[in-house]
Design a protein around this motif. Structure first.
Motif, short mmCIF file in Angstrom:
data_model
loop_
_atom_site.label_atom_id
_atom_site.label_comp_id
_atom_site.label_asym_id
_atom_site.label_seq_id
_atom_site.Cartn_x
_atom_site.Cartn_y
_atom_site.Cartn_z
N ALA A 159 3.69 16.70 -25.77
CA ALA A 159 2.62 16.99 -24.82
C ALA A 159 2.13 15.70 -24.16
N TRP A 160 2.33 14.59 -24.81
CA TRP A 160 1.89 13.32 -24.24
C TRP A 160 2.62 13.01 -22.93
N TRP A 161 3.80 13.59 -22.72
CA TRP A 161 4.51 13.37 -21.46
C TRP A 161 3.67 13.87 -20.28
N VAL A 162 3.06 15.04 -20.45
CA VAL A 162 2.25 15.62 -19.39
C VAL A 162 1.05 14.72 -19.10
N TRP A 163 0.38 14.29 -20.17
CA TRP A 163 -0.83 13.47 -20.00
C TRP A 163 -0.50 12.06 -19.52
N VAL A 190 0.83 -1.21 0.00
CA VAL A 190 0.00 0.00 0.00
C VAL A 190 0.87 1.27 0.00
N PRO A 191 1.86 1.39 0.89
CA PRO A 191 2.70 2.60 0.82
C PRO A 191 3.47 2.74 -0.49
N THR A 192 3.84 1.63 -1.09
CA THR A 192 4.56 1.70 -2.36
C THR A 192 3.67 2.26 -3.45
N VAL A 193 2.43 1.79 -3.53
CA VAL A 193 1.51 2.28 -4.56
C VAL A 193 1.12 3.73 -4.29
N VAL A 194 0.92 4.08 -3.03
CA VAL A 194 0.61 5.48 -2.69
C VAL A 194 1.79 6.38 -3.07
N GLY A 195 2.99 5.96 -2.76
CA GLY A 195 4.17 6.75 -3.13
C GLY A 195 4.32 6.93 -4.62
N GLY A 196 4.08 5.87 -5.37
CA GLY A 196 4.15 5.97 -6.82
C GLY A 196 3.09 6.88 -7.39
N THR A 197 1.90 6.83 -6.83
CA THR A 197 0.81 7.70 -7.29
C THR A 197 1.13 9.16 -7.01
N ILE A 198 1.66 9.42 -5.82
CA ILE A 198 2.05 10.80 -5.49
C ILE A 198 3.15 11.28 -6.44
N LEU A 199 4.10 10.40 -6.72
CA LEU A 199 5.19 10.77 -7.63
C LEU A 199 4.66 11.12 -9.03
N TRP A 200 3.74 10.32 -9.58
CA TRP A 200 3.16 10.62 -10.89
C TRP A 200 2.43 11.95 -10.87
N GLY A 258 -0.89 8.19 -15.15
CA GLY A 258 -0.24 7.40 -14.10
C GLY A 258 -0.82 7.69 -12.73
N ALA A 259 -1.12 8.96 -12.47
CA ALA A 259 -1.74 9.32 -11.19
C ALA A 259 -3.15 8.75 -11.09
N VAL A 303 2.93 14.53 -8.80
CA VAL A 303 3.92 15.62 -8.68
C VAL A 303 4.59 15.88 -10.02
N LEU A 304 4.92 14.82 -10.75
CA LEU A 304 5.51 15.01 -12.08
C LEU A 304 4.55 15.73 -13.01
N PHE A 305 3.26 15.42 -12.91
CA PHE A 305 2.26 16.13 -13.71
C PHE A 305 2.25 17.61 -13.35
N LEU A 306 2.23 17.92 -12.05
CA LEU A 306 2.19 19.33 -11.63
C LEU A 306 3.45 20.09 -12.03
N VAL A 307 4.60 19.42 -11.97
CA VAL A 307 5.87 20.08 -12.35
C VAL A 307 5.89 20.37 -13.84
N GLN A 308 5.34 19.49 -14.66
CA GLN A 308 5.37 19.69 -16.11
C GLN A 308 4.27 20.62 -16.61
N LEU A 309 3.22 20.78 -15.84
CA LEU A 309 2.07 21.56 -16.30
C LEU A 309 2.41 23.00 -16.69
N PRO A 310 3.25 23.73 -15.95
CA PRO A 310 3.59 25.10 -16.38
C PRO A 310 4.35 25.14 -17.71
N PHE A 311 4.97 24.05 -18.08
CA PHE A 311 5.75 24.00 -19.31
C PHE A 311 5.00 23.31 -20.45
N TYR A 312 3.68 23.28 -20.35
CA TYR A 312 2.88 22.56 -21.35
C TYR A 312 3.13 23.11 -22.77
#
Length: 95
Positions: free
Chosen positions: A49-53, A19-29, A58-59, A31-40
């Motif tokens: 653009a598919w990288w963002v989506w 459970v913590p592994t899947v939660v951590g992976g989901t949070i990571l995906w 993944g999240a 966060v990566l979405f939020l980091v890439q969003l300003p650079f869309y």
């Protein structure tokens, strides 16, 4: 030609903090979405653009994964706490 059969038994499956592994992976995906969003615009200009989506997908799939592994973990705990041998029914069948 004969079919190959293993000469030893398969090892026990590895159990860990699923459970913590899947939660951590989901949070990571996410966060990566939020980091890439300003650079869309930059991603879109270069055809990436598919990288963002992909990060958002993944999240989203991670949320489904959290639901699944929490249910699996609860079922495993219920099975471990249940008295009696596994796989037997104690109630009478109804006809």
């Amino acid at each position: 030609m004969t079919k190959w059969t293993p000469t030893h038994e398969a090892p026990e499956p590895l159990e860990g903090p699923v459970v913590p592994t899947v939660v951590g992976g989901t949070i990571l995906w996410f966060v990566l979405f939020l980091v890439q969003l300003p650079f869309y615009g930059w991603f879109d200009d270069r055809g990436h653009a598919w990288w963002v989506w992909t990060c958002l997908a993944g999240a989203g799939l991670g949320l489904i994964g959290i639901w699944y592994v929490r249910g699996r973990d609860a079922a495993l705990k219920r099975a471990a706490a249940a008295p009696g041998p596994q796989g037997t029914r104690t109630d009478r069948p109804t006809a």
